[in-house]
Design a protein around this motif. Structure first.
Motif, PDB file in Angstrom:
ATOM      1  N   ARG A  10       0.830  -1.204   0.000  1.00  9.51           N
ATOM      2  CA  ARG A  10       0.000   0.000   0.000  1.00  9.51           C
ATOM      3  C   ARG A  10       0.868   1.259   0.000  1.00  9.51           C
ATOM      4  NH1 ARG A  10      -4.764   1.481   4.402  1.00  9.51           N
ATOM      5  NH2 ARG A  10      -5.325   3.509   3.496  1.00  9.51           N
ATOM      6  N   GLU A  11       1.943   1.246   0.809  1.00 10.56           N
ATOM      7  CA  GLU A  11       2.843   2.398   0.850  1.00 10.56           C
ATOM      8  C   GLU A  11       3.546   2.592  -0.485  1.00 10.56           C
ATOM      9  OE1 GLU A  11       4.145   2.486   5.569  1.00 10.56           O
ATOM     10  OE2 GLU A  11       5.185   1.165   4.158  1.00 10.56           O
ATOM     11  N   LYS A  13       2.391   1.728  -3.393  1.00 13.38           N
ATOM     12  CA  LYS A  13       1.397   2.237  -4.333  1.00 13.38           C
ATOM     13  C   LYS A  13       1.162   3.729  -4.125  1.00 13.38           C
ATOM     14  CE  LYS A  13      -3.359   1.456  -5.910  1.00 13.38           C
ATOM     15  NZ  LYS A  13      -4.590   0.633  -5.713  1.00 13.38           N
ATOM     16  N   THR A  14       1.129   4.160  -2.857  1.00  9.77           N
ATOM     17  CA  THR A  14       0.918   5.574  -2.543  1.00  9.77           C
ATOM     18  C   THR A  14       2.079   6.421  -3.042  1.00  9.77           C
ATOM     19  OG1 THR A  14      -0.398   5.045  -0.589  1.00  9.77           O
ATOM     20  CG2 THR A  14       0.581   7.237  -0.669  1.00  9.77           C
ATOM     21  N   GLU A  15       3.301   5.965  -2.815  1.00 18.03           N
ATOM     22  CA  GLU A  15       4.475   6.718  -3.272  1.00 18.03           C
ATOM     23  C   GLU A  15       4.539   6.783  -4.790  1.00 18.03           C
ATOM     24  OE1 GLU A  15       6.783   8.594  -1.763  1.00 18.03           O
ATOM     25  OE2 GLU A  15       5.506   8.348   0.004  1.00 18.03           O
ATOM     26  N   THR A  16       4.169   5.692  -5.436  1.00 16.02           N
ATOM     27  CA  THR A  16       4.142   5.697  -6.902  1.00 16.02           C
ATOM     28  C   THR A  16       3.131   6.717  -7.414  1.00 16.02           C
ATOM     29  OG1 THR A  16       4.789   3.371  -7.024  1.00 16.02           O
ATOM     30  CG2 THR A  16       3.692   4.308  -8.955  1.00 16.02           C
ATOM     31  N   ARG A  17       1.966   6.754  -6.773  1.00 12.15           N
ATOM     32  CA  ARG A  17       0.947   7.728  -7.187  1.00 12.15           C
ATOM     33  C   ARG A  17       1.438   9.155  -6.972  1.00 12.15           C
ATOM     34  NH1 ARG A  17      -2.846   6.072  -4.174  1.00 12.15           N
ATOM     35  NH2 ARG A  17      -2.675   7.663  -2.546  1.00 12.15           N
ATOM     36  N   LYS A  18       2.105   9.427  -5.866  1.00 10.84           N
ATOM     37  CA  LYS A  18       2.625  10.775  -5.606  1.00 10.84           C
ATOM     38  C   LYS A  18       3.662  11.164  -6.659  1.00 10.84           C
ATOM     39  CE  LYS A  18       1.928  10.561  -0.598  1.00 10.84           C
ATOM     40  NZ  LYS A  18       2.592  10.361   0.709  1.00 10.84           N
ATOM     41  N   ARG A  19       4.481  10.197  -7.062  1.00 13.87           N
ATOM     42  CA  ARG A  19       5.471  10.485  -8.099  1.00 13.87           C
ATOM     43  C   ARG A  19       4.779  10.823  -9.414  1.00 13.87           C
ATOM     44  NH1 ARG A  19       7.275   7.423 -11.985  1.00 13.87           N
ATOM     45  NH2 ARG A  19       6.495   5.506 -11.029  1.00 13.87           N
ATOM     46  N   LEU A  20       3.732  10.077  -9.756  1.00 14.37           N
ATOM     47  CA  LEU A  20       3.001  10.330 -10.998  1.00 14.37           C
ATOM     48  C   LEU A  20       2.242  11.649 -10.937  1.00 14.37           C
ATOM     49  CD1 LEU A  20       1.671   6.723 -11.718  1.00 14.37           C
ATOM     50  CD2 LEU A  20       3.539   7.915 -12.882  1.00 14.37           C
ATOM     51  N   ILE A  21       1.722  11.992  -9.757  1.00 14.22           N
ATOM     52  CA  ILE A  21       1.059  13.287  -9.578  1.00 14.22           C
ATOM     53  C   ILE A  21       2.059  14.411  -9.802  1.00 14.22           C
ATOM     54  CG2 ILE A  21       0.016  14.836  -7.865  1.00 14.22           C
ATOM     55  CD1 ILE A  21      -1.331  12.350  -6.637  1.00 14.22           C
ATOM     56  N   THR A  22       3.245  14.258  -9.210  1.00 13.13           N
ATOM     57  CA  THR A  22       4.299  15.268  -9.379  1.00 13.13           C
ATOM     58  C   THR A  22       4.627  15.458 -10.847  1.00 13.13           C
ATOM     59  OG1 THR A  22       5.249  14.755  -7.213  1.00 13.13           O
ATOM     60  CG2 THR A  22       6.676  15.859  -8.812  1.00 13.13           C
TER      61      THR A  22
END
Length: 267
Positions: A10-11, A13-22
């Motif tokens: 889960r962590e 996945k969250t970090e990957t999403r934050k990178r893609l958001i950035t």
């Protein structure tokens, strides 16, 4: 290692999403929270939680209903955005600026991503004394000192994550205690007559840097020309040279010429 590499699924996945958001925000300059929630298939609450963390890291800046990496008249763009934009223009400007650096000089570099492009060319002009508040610059300079005759002066103070630099009263006092042959700096807004910045602490620091140098060089890509920001740093007539790129508005250059302001256009 980062949470994306060592945490739970889960962590990660969250970090990957934050990178893609950035990446998405840096690519477009800004985005709404709703658009990001739709794009990544998560709730608005989750997106705001991600954006809060990215803002804390100094990657983006939130506003009502969305997020931005772009500058305004009040806020400067975040470091990640500055590093990713106008890279070829900044490199050309830095190469022109390096023509004004000679062996034996002492120079001062501000926290701009344009002056950062000068660092790799400094060993060819050694010996030099190089002072800076910019942590990214200090990292690069520290690596170069092993094999080149560079004396690096780190100017400390309160660390500002958004600028990856030291700022504040202690920083200003340390700069005030220096006298260098030349300062190379940039800023976020330049009119036909003056240079500006949005943040009071940065304005105070840049004024001290200008006062500490015999020669004063302003390095600005064309996107910063013909613009105003909240606070004036100095008149352009106080500078020895402005270096910009080939995309500069001819009307701005003509106004500088008419006012007797020296400039160079990097090709």
């Amino acid at each position: 290692m980062t949470a994306a590499e060592t945490g739970s699924p889960r962590e990660r996945k969250t970090e990957t999403r934050k990178r893609l958001i950035t990446e998405a925000v840096l690519d477009s300059g800004s985005a709404t929270a709703q658009d990001l929630a739709t794009r990544f298939g998560v709730s608005i609450v989750t997106i705001h939680r991600d954006l809060d963390e990215l803002e804390r890291r100094g990657v983006v800046r939130k506003f009502h209903g969305g997020v931005t990496a772009q500058p305004s008249g009040i806020f400067e763009s975040q470091m990640s955005y500055r590093l990713a934009t106008m890279t070829s223009e900044k490199r050309a400007i830095a190469e022109t600026a390096l023509q004004h650096v000679h062996p034996g000089m002492s120079i001062l570099l501000d926290d701009s991503t344009t002056t950062l492009k000068m660092v790799d060319g400094l060993p060819d002009r050694a010996p030099l004394h190089v002072a800076t508040t910019f942590v990214a610059g200090l990292r690069q300079l520290s690596e170069l000192t092993h094999d080149h005759n560079l004396t690096v002066i780190g100017i400390g103070g309160r660390y500002d994550v958004a600028h990856d630099s030291f700022v504040g009263v202690q920083t200003n006092e340390q700069v005030r205690g220096l006298h260098v042959d030349a300062v190379f700096m940039s800023t976020s807004a330049v009119s036909a007559t003056d240079m500006f910045h949005q943040e009071e602490q940065i304005v105070a620091l840049k004024r001290e840097m200008l006062n500490s140098a015999s020669k004063k060089y302003l390095l600005v890509d064309h996107t910063k020309l013909g613009r105003l920001a909240l606070l004036k740093i100095a008149s352009l007539t106080e500078l020895d040279l402005i270096i910009t790129d080939a995309g500069a508005d001819p009307e701005v250059l003509a106004a500088w010429a008419a006012a007797g302001i020296d400039y160079a256009v990097a090709s």
